[in-house]
Enzyme design. Structure first.
Site, PDB file in Angstrom:
ATOM      1  CB  THR A 289      -0.751  -0.102   1.532  1.00 35.07           C
ATOM      2  OG1 THR A 289      -1.558  -1.231   1.130  1.00 35.07           O
ATOM      3  CG2 THR A 289      -1.487   1.071   1.551  1.00 35.07           C
TER       4      THR A 289
ATOM      5  NE  ARG B 168      -9.342  -7.000   3.481  1.00 35.45           N
ATOM      6  CZ  ARG B 168      -8.229  -6.338   3.273  1.00 35.45           C
ATOM      7  NH1 ARG B 168      -8.222  -5.291   2.403  1.00 35.45           N
ATOM      8  NH2 ARG B 168      -7.491  -6.032   4.559  1.00 35.45           N
ATOM      9  CB  VAL B 169     -13.688  -2.874   1.994  1.00 34.76           C
ATOM     10  CG1 VAL B 169     -13.386  -1.456   2.277  1.00 34.76           C
ATOM     11  CG2 VAL B 169     -14.539  -2.934   0.893  1.00 34.76           C
TER      12      VAL B 169
ATOM     13  CB  THR C 213       0.508   0.805   5.104  1.00 40.56           C
ATOM     14  OG1 THR C 213       0.688  -0.547   4.337  1.00 40.56           O
ATOM     15  CG2 THR C 213       1.876   1.121   5.767  1.00 40.56           C
ATOM     16  N   GLY C 214      -0.674  -1.727   6.308  1.00 38.63           N
ATOM     17  CA  GLY C 214      -0.656  -2.875   7.312  1.00 38.63           C
ATOM     18  C   GLY C 214      -1.830  -3.903   7.449  1.00 38.63           C
TER      19      GLY C 214
HETATM   20  N1  ASP Z   1      -3.837  -1.919   4.762  1.00 41.63           N
HETATM   21  C1  ASP Z   1      -4.217  -2.726   3.558  1.00 41.63           C
HETATM   22  C2  ASP Z   1      -5.246  -3.654   3.677  1.00 41.63           C
HETATM   23  O1  ASP Z   1      -5.586  -4.076   4.609  1.00 41.63           O
HETATM   24  C3  ASP Z   1      -3.088  -3.368   3.262  1.00 41.63           C
HETATM   25  C4  ASP Z   1      -1.722  -2.635   3.420  1.00 41.63           C
HETATM   26  O2  ASP Z   1      -1.512  -1.913   3.798  1.00 41.63           O
HETATM   27  O3  ASP Z   1      -0.817  -3.500   2.824  1.00 41.63           O
HETATM   28  O4  ASP Z   1      -5.991  -3.459   2.716  1.00 41.63           O
END
Ligand code: ASP
Length: 311
Positions: A172, A200-201, A223-224
């Protein structure tokens, strides 16, 4: 008034050493575009759109071109943007067939009475408003096709493990910006997690979870692992800690610690506070990030050893 700041990230996960340079290069290119935008007098939301669009174009990252495939072999993307001036928000969730979800999100912010459009309604809105339709194949890299085939062949996939040790993937992107008039904006864009269920969101399009901006306090992008982030409203938590008197640096670290304590979450975030101080925190092995200020200096980092920014 504090000097303008452009702070961006390119995902928090166990980025393999072989991909570190590509990440840092991608971050630098996006910051260069952000600096040009800042110098041309663009405001905070304009700069957020500029840097995130640049990152969406770059297949190194899991946003726009280069997004993960979901379980049905489709690219469904989430993005959101917020102005700290009036707390206006625009977001798209599970949108398909657009190259720049962040630009559609901002169009919604500026031109509708809504904050978030999802699925086919979001895509139809984009096409009606002049955004070009792109096919899934145009958003796909060979690497992604291979990863999809590999993951599909496995019996069970624990999505949370992608943010932990020794996993492959991309990530992300997001930005937190303070412009020359003292206005804040934040945004985040993602292809989500690999092999996610259709529809999925994650946290990324949700204000307060994946991003937040308020001129009184600052701006944050996250992010995560989305299923953990959205349960603690991680971005808003940082803003609340800043409003309670913490610096961006302390608020960022405390929010990540809290995420881990409450839901065993793995994530990273960037924050700029009203005094122009910077916060970067993550409990994943790495997070790609970078800062540009009005003097034109660009600093990038991917692990604690390469962290050269004075916090
Ligand atoms: N936070 C994002 C999600 O769960 C993924 C990411 O940040 O890598 O869709």
């Amino acid at each position: 008034m504090p000097e303008p700041k452009i702070l961006i990230h390119g995902g928090a996960w166990d980025i393999p050493p072989g991909l570190h340079n590509d990440h840092l290069q991608g971050i630098t290119t996006a910051l260069e575009a952000g600096l040009r935008a800042l110098r041309s007098g663009m405001n905070a939301t304009g700069i957020v759109k500029t840097v995130i669009s640049e990152l969406e174009n770059n297949p190194v990252f899991d946003a726009g071109y280069g997004s993960f495939l979901n379980e049905a072999g489709e690219v469904e993307m989430d993005a959101g943007i917020m102005s700290g001036t009036d707390l206006s928000v625009g977001a798209v969730a599970a949108i398909r067939n657009v190259a720049h979800p962040i630009l559609v999100a901002d169009h919604i912010r500026l031109n509708t009475q809504h904050c978030l459009l999802a699925g086919s309604g979001a895509a139809e809105y984009a096409f009606r408003n002049g955004f070009e339709r792109v096919e899934t194949i145009d958003l796909l890299t060979d690497r992604e096709k291979k990863l999809y085939a590999h993951l599909k062949s496995r019996n069970h996939l624990r999505i949370k493990s992608f943010f932990e040790l020794r996993k492959t993937g991309r990530d992300t992107v997001g930005a937190a910006v303070l412009d020359r008039d003292g206005n804040f904006a934040a945004g985040t864009s993602t292809g989500g997690t690999p092999l996610k269920m259709s529809g999925r969101v994650g946290d990324s399009p949700l204000p307060g979870a994946g991003y937040y901006a308020d001129n009184r306090f600052g701006a944050v992008s996250v992010t995560g692992w989305g299923e953990g982030i959205m349960r603690v409203l991680l971005a808003k938590k940082v803003i609340d800690l800043i409003s309670a008197g913490q610096s961006a640096d302390h608020a960022a670290g405390n929010a990540i610690r809290d995420l881990h304590e409450r839901v065993q979450g793995d994530a990273g975030l960037i924050a700029v506070d009203k005094n122009g101080r910077i916060g970067v925190a993550y409990n994943t092995p790495f997070m790609a990030f970078g800062l540009a200020d009005s003097s034109g200096i660009i600093e990038t980092g991917i692990d604690n050893k390469s962290l050269r920014i004075e916090f």
